[in-house]
Scaffold this motif. Sequence first.
Motif, PDB file in Angstrom:
ATOM      1  N   PRO A 103       0.811  -1.228   0.000  1.00 41.60           N
ATOM      2  CA  PRO A 103       0.000   0.000   0.000  1.00 41.60           C
ATOM      3  C   PRO A 103       0.841   1.272   0.000  1.00 41.60           C
ATOM      4  CG  PRO A 103      -0.867  -1.585   1.587  1.00 41.60           C
ATOM      5  CD  PRO A 103       0.459  -2.103   1.137  1.00 41.60           C
ATOM      6  N   VAL A 104       2.011   1.220   0.619  1.00 41.57           N
ATOM      7  CA  VAL A 104       2.895   2.393   0.641  1.00 41.57           C
ATOM      8  C   VAL A 104       3.447   2.654  -0.757  1.00 41.57           C
ATOM      9  CG1 VAL A 104       4.955   3.409   1.675  1.00 41.57           C
ATOM     10  CG2 VAL A 104       3.506   1.907   3.044  1.00 41.57           C
ATOM     11  N   ARG A 105       3.884   1.620  -1.424  1.00 38.72           N
ATOM     12  CA  ARG A 105       4.431   1.770  -2.782  1.00 38.72           C
ATOM     13  C   ARG A 105       3.348   2.260  -3.748  1.00 38.72           C
ATOM     14  NH1 ARG A 105       6.859  -3.147  -1.077  1.00 38.72           N
ATOM     15  NH2 ARG A 105       5.362  -4.376  -2.285  1.00 38.72           N
ATOM     16  N   THR A 106       2.140   1.716  -3.576  1.00 39.99           N
ATOM     17  CA  THR A 106       1.022   2.136  -4.431  1.00 39.99           C
ATOM     18  C   THR A 106       0.680   3.598  -4.179  1.00 39.99           C
ATOM     19  OG1 THR A 106       0.106  -0.111  -4.440  1.00 39.99           O
ATOM     20  CG2 THR A 106      -1.386   1.686  -5.018  1.00 39.99           C
ATOM     21  N   SER A 107       0.710   3.984  -2.909  1.00 40.13           N
ATOM     22  CA  SER A 107       0.423   5.371  -2.547  1.00 40.13           C
ATOM     23  C   SER A 107       1.390   6.333  -3.223  1.00 40.13           C
ATOM     24  CB  SER A 107       0.502   5.531  -1.021  1.00 40.13           C
ATOM     25  OG  SER A 107       0.438   6.890  -0.643  1.00 40.13           O
ATOM     26  N   LEU A 108       2.674   5.984  -3.216  1.00 39.86           N
ATOM     27  CA  LEU A 108       3.683   6.837  -3.838  1.00 39.86           C
ATOM     28  C   LEU A 108       3.516   6.869  -5.357  1.00 39.86           C
ATOM     29  CD1 LEU A 108       6.276   8.532  -3.281  1.00 39.86           C
ATOM     30  CD2 LEU A 108       7.575   6.451  -3.819  1.00 39.86           C
ATOM     31  N   ALA A 109       3.267   5.716  -5.947  1.00 41.90           N
ATOM     32  CA  ALA A 109       3.154   5.624  -7.405  1.00 41.90           C
ATOM     33  C   ALA A 109       1.938   6.390  -7.921  1.00 41.90           C
ATOM     34  CB  ALA A 109       3.077   4.163  -7.836  1.00 41.90           C
ATOM     35  N   GLU A 110       0.850   6.355  -7.168  1.00 43.18           N
ATOM     36  CA  GLU A 110      -0.391   6.992  -7.616  1.00 43.18           C
ATOM     37  C   GLU A 110      -0.564   8.404  -7.070  1.00 43.18           C
ATOM     38  OE1 GLU A 110      -3.573   4.391  -6.586  1.00 43.18           O
ATOM     39  OE2 GLU A 110      -2.929   2.784  -7.963  1.00 43.18           O
ATOM     40  N   GLY A 111       0.348   8.827  -6.181  1.00 42.80           N
ATOM     41  CA  GLY A 111       0.222  10.158  -5.596  1.00 42.80           C
ATOM     42  C   GLY A 111      -1.013  10.290  -4.735  1.00 42.80           C
ATOM     43  N   ARG A 112      -1.412   9.194  -4.119  1.00 43.14           N
ATOM     44  CA  ARG A 112      -2.617   9.177  -3.290  1.00 43.14           C
ATOM     45  C   ARG A 112      -2.213   8.841  -1.856  1.00 43.14           C
ATOM     46  NH1 ARG A 112      -5.252   4.690  -2.341  1.00 43.14           N
ATOM     47  NH2 ARG A 112      -4.295   3.727  -4.180  1.00 43.14           N
ATOM     48  N   PRO A 113      -2.486   9.721  -0.886  1.00 42.46           N
ATOM     49  CA  PRO A 113      -2.029   9.479   0.482  1.00 42.46           C
ATOM     50  C   PRO A 113      -2.709   8.280   1.126  1.00 42.46           C
ATOM     51  CG  PRO A 113      -3.520  11.349   0.432  1.00 42.46           C
ATOM     52  CD  PRO A 113      -3.233  10.986  -1.000  1.00 42.46           C
ATOM     53  N   LEU A 114      -2.001   7.647   2.034  1.00 42.30           N
ATOM     54  CA  LEU A 114      -2.586   6.573   2.823  1.00 42.30           C
ATOM     55  C   LEU A 114      -3.611   7.154   3.787  1.00 42.30           C
ATOM     56  CD1 LEU A 114       0.695   4.650   3.701  1.00 42.30           C
ATOM     57  CD2 LEU A 114      -1.146   3.789   2.241  1.00 42.30           C
ATOM     58  N   VAL A 115      -4.681   6.446   4.010  1.00 43.25           N
ATOM     59  CA  VAL A 115      -5.728   6.911   4.925  1.00 43.25           C
ATOM     60  C   VAL A 115      -5.555   6.177   6.251  1.00 43.25           C
ATOM     61  CG1 VAL A 115      -8.194   7.175   5.313  1.00 43.25           C
ATOM     62  CG2 VAL A 115      -7.274   7.359   2.987  1.00 43.25           C
ATOM     63  N   TRP A 116      -4.879   6.827   7.193  1.00 41.60           N
ATOM     64  CA  TRP A 116      -4.659   6.240   8.511  1.00 41.60           C
ATOM     65  C   TRP A 116      -5.860   6.514   9.408  1.00 41.60           C
ATOM     66  CZ3 TRP A 116      -0.352   3.306   9.025  1.00 41.60           C
ATOM     67  CH2 TRP A 116       0.698   3.525   8.123  1.00 41.60           C
ATOM     68  N   ARG A 117      -6.178   5.584  10.258  1.00 37.88           N
ATOM     69  CA  ARG A 117      -7.268   5.770  11.225  1.00 37.88           C
ATOM     70  C   ARG A 117      -6.688   6.377  12.501  1.00 37.88           C
ATOM     71  NH1 ARG A 117     -10.872   0.726  12.306  1.00 37.88           N
ATOM     72  NH2 ARG A 117     -12.132   2.391  13.241  1.00 37.88           N
ATOM     73  N   ARG A 118      -7.259   7.470  12.952  1.00 38.93           N
ATOM     74  CA  ARG A 118      -6.756   8.128  14.154  1.00 38.93           C
ATOM     75  C   ARG A 118      -6.960   7.231  15.366  1.00 38.93           C
ATOM     76  NH1 ARG A 118      -7.457  14.460  14.923  1.00 38.93           N
ATOM     77  NH2 ARG A 118      -5.987  13.826  16.547  1.00 38.93           N
ATOM     78  N   VAL A 119      -5.930   7.116  16.162  1.00 35.68           N
ATOM     79  CA  VAL A 119      -5.997   6.302  17.380  1.00 35.68           C
ATOM     80  C   VAL A 119      -6.434   7.163  18.561  1.00 35.68           C
ATOM     81  CG1 VAL A 119      -4.651   4.898  18.995  1.00 35.68           C
ATOM     82  CG2 VAL A 119      -4.248   4.699  16.539  1.00 35.68           C
ATOM     83  N   HIS A 120      -5.906   8.365  18.640  1.00 38.71           N
ATOM     84  CA  HIS A 120      -6.265   9.291  19.723  1.00 38.71           C
ATOM     85  C   HIS A 120      -7.151  10.382  19.135  1.00 38.71           C
ATOM     86  CE1 HIS A 120      -2.541   7.315  20.973  1.00 38.71           C
ATOM     87  NE2 HIS A 120      -2.958   7.484  22.210  1.00 38.71           N
ATOM     88  N   ALA A 121      -8.450  10.166  19.205  1.00 38.74           N
ATOM     89  CA  ALA A 121      -9.414  11.089  18.598  1.00 38.74           C
ATOM     90  C   ALA A 121     -10.244  11.760  19.696  1.00 38.74           C
ATOM     91  CB  ALA A 121     -10.327  10.346  17.629  1.00 38.74           C
ATOM     92  N   LEU A 122     -10.138  13.078  19.773  1.00 38.07           N
ATOM     93  CA  LEU A 122     -10.916  13.846  20.728  1.00 38.07           C
ATOM     94  C   LEU A 122     -12.163  14.402  20.047  1.00 38.07           C
ATOM     95  CD1 LEU A 122      -8.068  15.852  22.515  1.00 38.07           C
ATOM     96  CD2 LEU A 122      -9.291  13.852  23.387  1.00 38.07           C
ATOM     97  N   PRO A 123     -13.219  14.671  20.820  1.00 38.70           N
ATOM     98  CA  PRO A 123     -14.421  15.274  20.225  1.00 38.70           C
ATOM     99  C   PRO A 123     -14.098  16.635  19.610  1.00 38.70           C
ATOM    100  CG  PRO A 123     -14.874  14.438  22.440  1.00 38.70           C
ATOM    101  CD  PRO A 123     -13.391  14.384  22.259  1.00 38.70           C
ATOM    102  N   ASP A 124     -14.926  17.066  18.662  1.00 39.70           N
ATOM    103  CA  ASP A 124     -14.697  18.338  17.978  1.00 39.70           C
ATOM    104  C   ASP A 124     -14.763  19.536  18.918  1.00 39.70           C
ATOM    105  OD1 ASP A 124     -14.385  16.997  15.599  1.00 39.70           O
ATOM    106  OD2 ASP A 124     -16.463  17.273  14.956  1.00 39.70           O
ATOM    107  N   TYR A 125     -15.474  19.377  20.035  1.00 35.91           N
ATOM    108  CA  TYR A 125     -15.620  20.512  20.952  1.00 35.91           C
ATOM    109  C   TYR A 125     -14.449  20.621  21.943  1.00 35.91           C
ATOM    110  CZ  TYR A 125     -17.592  16.715  23.790  1.00 35.91           C
ATOM    111  OH  TYR A 125     -17.798  15.519  24.441  1.00 35.91           O
ATOM    112  N   VAL A 126     -13.462  19.758  21.807  1.00 30.69           N
ATOM    113  CA  VAL A 126     -12.291  19.798  22.685  1.00 30.69           C
ATOM    114  C   VAL A 126     -11.103  20.370  21.927  1.00 30.69           C
ATOM    115  CG1 VAL A 126     -10.673  18.440  24.059  1.00 30.69           C
ATOM    116  CG2 VAL A 126     -13.101  17.829  24.032  1.00 30.69           C
TER     117      VAL A 126
END
Length: 218
Positions: A103-126
């Motif tokens: 997926p990393v090589r494909t991301s570089l070749a296609e110019g498309r960023p990897l979509v990482w899932r946030r592990v530490h996600a705070l609410p929008d109001y914080v």
Amino acid sequence: MAQIFRPGADTLARVVLAGIAVVPVLAVGMATTLWRSPYVTAQDVTREQPVPFSHEHHVGGLGIDCRYCHTSVEKAAFAGIPPTETCMSCHSQIWTNAPMLAPVRTSLAEGRPLVWRRVHALPDYVYFNHSVHVAKGVGCSTCHGAVQTMNLMRQVAPLTMGWCLDCHRNPGPNLRPREAVFDMTWTPPADQAEQSARLAAYHVKSPARLSECSICHR
């Protein structure tokens, strides 16, 4: 004389009255327990990622500094997610054909960023600012735990309002010298109580304000 109520009516009435008093208390207790559980806080939950990146290998094994990947942690609210080019600065030379890195090589070749899932996600109001905490002497491991031992990243702290307030009301025990902020193996010295008091006095100019609502909710 005819009997109006059945023999068990009195017992039933007592049970109903007791239920009216007890059920709301139980409901509040269950809701509070659920709200503080990993089901809601995501504590200790390991999220599936596009690439099984191992902090244990990269940080604990290779000794890569946090700032190599999280480049904005010292100057911005968001610590930053490394672009594909950062990964390929090494993996264009080593593990070049590893299947897990496809997926990393494909991301570089296609110019498309990897979509990482946030592990530490705070609410929008914080509102949370990494750079402020780093500047004040709060180490990475204070909030993120022993990252250098994690094969897959997980959230070790509950990140609840109460957890944040505990530190804001007494930040001293969680402060360390600025040169040790990114040291994942740092341990408090024997005189931590004395040092933390000195660091708090030096870094935290208005400790009483740390509990004000506007500090985290803007």
